[in-house]
Design a protein around this motif. Structure first.
Motif, PDB file in Angstrom:
ATOM      1  N   THR A  44       0.813  -1.211   0.000  1.00 43.20           N
ATOM      2  CA  THR A  44       0.000   0.000   0.000  1.00 43.20           C
ATOM      3  C   THR A  44       0.852   1.268   0.000  1.00 43.20           C
ATOM      4  N   TYR A  45       0.271   2.339  -0.497  1.00 35.68           N
ATOM      5  CA  TYR A  45       0.915   3.655  -0.470  1.00 35.68           C
ATOM      6  C   TYR A  45       1.263   4.019   0.972  1.00 35.68           C
ATOM      7  N   ALA A  46       0.373   3.734   1.907  1.00 37.13           N
ATOM      8  CA  ALA A  46       0.595   4.072   3.313  1.00 37.13           C
ATOM      9  C   ALA A  46       1.822   3.366   3.888  1.00 37.13           C
ATOM     10  N   GLY A  47       2.219   2.236   3.314  1.00 34.33           N
ATOM     11  CA  GLY A  47       3.364   1.487   3.804  1.00 34.33           C
ATOM     12  C   GLY A  47       4.698   1.939   3.239  1.00 34.33           C
ATOM     13  N   VAL A  48       4.664   2.867   2.288  1.00 35.40           N
ATOM     14  CA  VAL A  48       5.911   3.351   1.685  1.00 35.40           C
ATOM     15  C   VAL A  48       6.418   4.545   2.496  1.00 35.40           C
ATOM     16  N   THR A  49       7.698   4.535   2.815  1.00 37.12           N
ATOM     17  CA  THR A  49       8.291   5.589   3.634  1.00 37.12           C
ATOM     18  C   THR A  49       8.963   6.655   2.778  1.00 37.12           C
ATOM     19  N   ALA A  50       9.241   7.787   3.416  1.00 39.69           N
ATOM     20  CA  ALA A  50      10.052   8.876   2.862  1.00 39.69           C
ATOM     21  C   ALA A  50       9.451   9.519   1.619  1.00 39.69           C
ATOM     22  N   LEU A  99       3.266   5.159  -8.838  1.00 40.91           N
ATOM     23  CA  LEU A  99       1.876   5.179  -9.279  1.00 40.91           C
ATOM     24  C   LEU A  99       1.107   4.281  -8.329  1.00 40.91           C
ATOM     25  N   TYR A 100       0.040   4.818  -7.743  1.00 36.91           N
ATOM     26  CA  TYR A 100      -0.735   3.996  -6.817  1.00 36.91           C
ATOM     27  C   TYR A 100      -2.220   4.271  -6.956  1.00 36.91           C
ATOM     28  N   GLU A 101      -3.003   3.260  -6.593  1.00 37.20           N
ATOM     29  CA  GLU A 101      -4.446   3.398  -6.541  1.00 37.20           C
ATOM     30  C   GLU A 101      -4.783   3.982  -5.173  1.00 37.20           C
ATOM     31  N   VAL A 102      -5.549   5.065  -5.157  1.00 34.97           N
ATOM     32  CA  VAL A 102      -5.889   5.733  -3.905  1.00 34.97           C
ATOM     33  C   VAL A 102      -6.557   4.729  -2.964  1.00 34.97           C
ATOM     34  N   ALA A 103      -6.087   4.695  -1.711  1.00 36.78           N
ATOM     35  CA  ALA A 103      -6.566   3.789  -0.663  1.00 36.78           C
ATOM     36  C   ALA A 103      -6.329   2.323  -1.018  1.00 36.78           C
ATOM     37  N   ASP A 104      -5.295   2.058  -1.827  1.00 31.44           N
ATOM     38  CA  ASP A 104      -5.020   0.678  -2.229  1.00 31.44           C
ATOM     39  C   ASP A 104      -3.524   0.526  -2.529  1.00 31.44           C
ATOM     40  N   ASP A 105      -3.197  -0.406  -3.398  1.00 32.24           N
ATOM     41  CA  ASP A 105      -1.814  -0.793  -3.648  1.00 32.24           C
ATOM     42  C   ASP A 105      -1.022   0.174  -4.521  1.00 32.24           C
ATOM     43  N   VAL A 106       0.300   0.170  -4.295  1.00 29.49           N
ATOM     44  CA  VAL A 106       1.239   0.789  -5.220  1.00 29.49           C
ATOM     45  C   VAL A 106       1.279  -0.131  -6.438  1.00 29.49           C
ATOM     46  N   ALA A 107       1.075   0.442  -7.612  1.00 35.30           N
ATOM     47  CA  ALA A 107       1.065  -0.357  -8.841  1.00 35.30           C
ATOM     48  C   ALA A 107       2.461  -0.469  -9.443  1.00 35.30           C
TER      49      ALA A 107
END
Length: 138
Positions: A44-50, A99-107
């Motif tokens: 998820t986008y939320a799990g990506v740091t920095a 590139l990521y889907e909002v409230a979902d995975d980094v694509a």
């Protein structure tokens, strides 16, 4: 020169299970620093740091984009417009775009400079992420 887009493992699995949801999903491109944990293992986008800090013309979460899908046997997924980031009041410095889907995975993600090196956008300047073809499914 921008490096190639790399699909994450989570997004590859989602494509296999669900197909590509371009008409019902919201997509964004965000910028990340060289210290980010962004990789093929990202979920998820939320799990990506920095991510680049909010400010200097950059908004947390990045910019909204629309995916364009062409072809039937070989399908090309592209960004329908070039994402732009304009620095103001200071520089925007980043190494990665995601590139990521909002409230979902980094694509997918890419290096902003295939050296690799940080890209610095000076105040008053605009950086265009001119690598619009993201991936091909055949």
């Amino acid at each position: 020169m921008i490096g190639p887009w790399v699909l994450t493992d989570a997004f590859r699995a989602k494509l296999a299970d669900e197909g590509l949801r371009t008409s019902t999903a919201s997509w964004k491109v965000a910028l990340f620093l060289s210290t980010s944990n962004l990789s093929v293992a990202s979920t998820t986008y939320a799990g990506v740091t920095a991510e680049h800090a909010n400010g200097n013309g950059y908004t947390t979460g990045g910019v909204a984009v629309t995916l364009a899908v062409t072809g039937s046997t070989t399908v090309t997924v592209s960004l329908s417009a070039v994402p732009e980031f304009t620095a103001s009041g200071g520089s925007i410095v980043a190494r990665w775009a995601a590139l990521y889907e909002v409230a979902d995975d980094v694509a997918a993600f890419c290096l902003l400079d295939d050296t690799p090196a940080d890209v610095t956008v000076l105040s008053g300047s605009t950086f265009e992420l001119d690598s619009t073809d993201v991936f091909v499914i055949s």
